[in-house]
Design a protein around this motif. Structure first.
Motif, short mmCIF file in Angstrom:
data_model
loop_
_atom_site.label_atom_id
_atom_site.label_comp_id
_atom_site.label_asym_id
_atom_site.label_seq_id
_atom_site.Cartn_x
_atom_site.Cartn_y
_atom_site.Cartn_z
N THR A 35 0.79 -1.07 0.23
CA THR A 35 0.01 0.02 0.11
C THR A 35 0.93 1.23 -0.02
O THR A 35 1.77 1.49 0.86
N SER A 36 0.71 1.94 -1.29
CA SER A 36 1.45 3.29 -1.31
C SER A 36 1.04 4.33 -1.56
O SER A 36 -0.37 4.23 -2.54
N PRO A 37 1.01 5.77 -1.31
CA PRO A 37 0.30 6.74 -2.07
C PRO A 37 0.62 6.98 -3.33
O PRO A 37 1.70 6.87 -3.74
N ILE A 38 -0.34 7.67 -3.93
CA ILE A 38 -0.08 7.90 -5.28
C ILE A 38 -1.21 8.99 -5.93
O ILE A 38 -2.28 9.12 -5.35
N SER A 39 -0.88 9.74 -6.61
CA SER A 39 -1.69 10.67 -7.14
C SER A 39 -1.73 10.78 -8.75
O SER A 39 -0.78 10.46 -9.43
N ILE A 40 -3.03 10.63 -9.23
CA ILE A 40 -3.00 10.68 -10.68
C ILE A 40 -4.05 11.91 -11.40
O ILE A 40 -5.01 11.95 -10.91
N GLN A 41 -3.52 12.39 -12.11
CA GLN A 41 -4.48 13.49 -12.85
C GLN A 41 -4.79 12.79 -14.43
O GLN A 41 -3.85 12.45 -15.08
N LEU A 42 -5.98 12.85 -14.60
CA LEU A 42 -6.30 12.06 -15.88
C LEU A 42 -6.52 13.38 -16.85
O LEU A 42 -6.60 13.93 -16.78
N THR A 43 -6.62 12.49 -18.09
CA THR A 43 -6.57 13.37 -19.15
C THR A 43 -7.69 14.22 -19.34
O THR A 43 -7.98 15.01 -19.96
N ASN A 44 -8.95 13.61 -18.55
CA ASN A 44 -10.10 14.44 -18.55
C ASN A 44 -10.40 15.49 -17.57
O ASN A 44 -11.47 15.88 -17.15
N GLY A 45 -9.20 15.81 -16.98
CA GLY A 45 -9.40 16.72 -16.03
C GLY A 45 -9.37 16.57 -14.67
O GLY A 45 -9.24 17.21 -13.67
N LYS A 46 -9.94 15.18 -14.44
CA LYS A 46 -10.33 14.77 -12.91
C LYS A 46 -8.93 14.25 -12.30
O LYS A 46 -8.17 13.71 -12.92
N SER A 47 -8.99 14.33 -10.85
CA SER A 47 -7.60 13.66 -10.19
C SER A 47 -8.04 12.82 -9.09
O SER A 47 -9.30 12.73 -8.65
N ILE A 48 -7.05 11.92 -8.96
CA ILE A 48 -7.28 10.82 -7.95
C ILE A 48 -6.01 10.77 -7.13
O ILE A 48 -5.01 10.89 -7.65
N THR A 49 -6.48 10.82 -5.79
CA THR A 49 -5.35 10.72 -4.92
C THR A 49 -5.40 9.51 -3.77
O THR A 49 -6.49 9.44 -3.23
N VAL A 50 -4.56 8.72 -3.90
CA VAL A 50 -4.69 7.62 -2.91
C VAL A 50 -3.65 7.88 -1.68
O VAL A 50 -2.46 8.29 -1.85
#
Length: 217
Positions: free
Chosen positions: A193-208
């Motif tokens: 389990t590790s933190p990660i941030s993802i910015q998608l090409t549709n403008g939405k963002s995900i942060t774990v």
């Protein structure tokens, strides 16, 4: 799907040296606590953390350059092996792949889509985009439902399988949703389990978060 992927490490300088000097990736931005690389149409960022993290990610390359890419890699790194083999064909994706690791143990995959051609020698310019990014979490079902609510659908399963490796996405880009302590293909490493941030090409963002919980923006 992936515009910017941000991972975390407690070995920032070692990783920068590896990606810049060994793989010869272009560092496009850097500071005391981070560096950023262009991976074709995607960007990959490593940020400094006090804690060790572990990830798997894949990079799409042209199918007709697979042999050239493998030779290029073997001049720079030791390829991982599984059952005596150093590469694999995935019929499900009609793609060939090989794996290696960076100094932090992150499992890197080059995956060659057979339907994509580029007529040139293999170079860093051959990298197409970030293809796969792992999210390891003890909350596989809950995170999977959140990702689906964002429009990232499950591929290959009717529903999220909490104890399995789940692919979410379409075409040639996927989030790999996996529980902790599952062995990565072509590696002795176990998912962490590790933190990660993802910015998608549709403008939405995900942060774990470090706990494996997902927050949305």
């Amino acid at each position: 799907m992936f515009k910017i992927v941000t991972m975390y490490t407690n070995r920032l300088q070692e990783l920068r040296g590896f990606y810049e000097n060994v793989l010869e990736f272009q560092i496009t931005e850097a500071g005391d606590h981070y560096f950023q690389m262009d991976i074709g149409e995607s960007k990959l960022v490593f940020k400094e953390s006090e804690h060790a993290s572990l990830y798997h990610f894949a990079i799409n390359i042209p199918g007709n350059q697979y042999t050239l890419a493998k030779l290029w890699a073997k001049e720079r790194v030791l390829l991982n092996r599984e059952d005596g083999l150093e590469d694999i064909y995935y019929a499900r994706f009609d793609a060939d792949a090989f794996y290696f690791e960076d100094p932090a143990g992150n499992v890197i995959e080059f995956i060659a889509r057979r339907h994509v051609d580029k007529w040139s020698d293999f170079t860093i310019e051959s990298l197409l985009n970030v293809s796969e990014v792992s999210i390891t979490t003890p909350f596989v079902k809950e995170v999977g439902e959140q990702l689906q609510a964002l429009g990232i659908s499950v591929s290959g399963h009717v529903s999220i399988e909490p104890e399995e490796l789940n692919f979410l996405g379409r075409k040639d880009t996927f989030i790999l949703l996996v529980p902790p302590k599952r062995k990565w293909y072509f590696s002795k490493r176990m998912s962490v389990t590790s933190p990660i941030s993802i910015q998608l090409t549709n403008g939405k963002s995900i942060t774990v978060l470090e706990t494996g919980e997902l927050s949305e923006e």
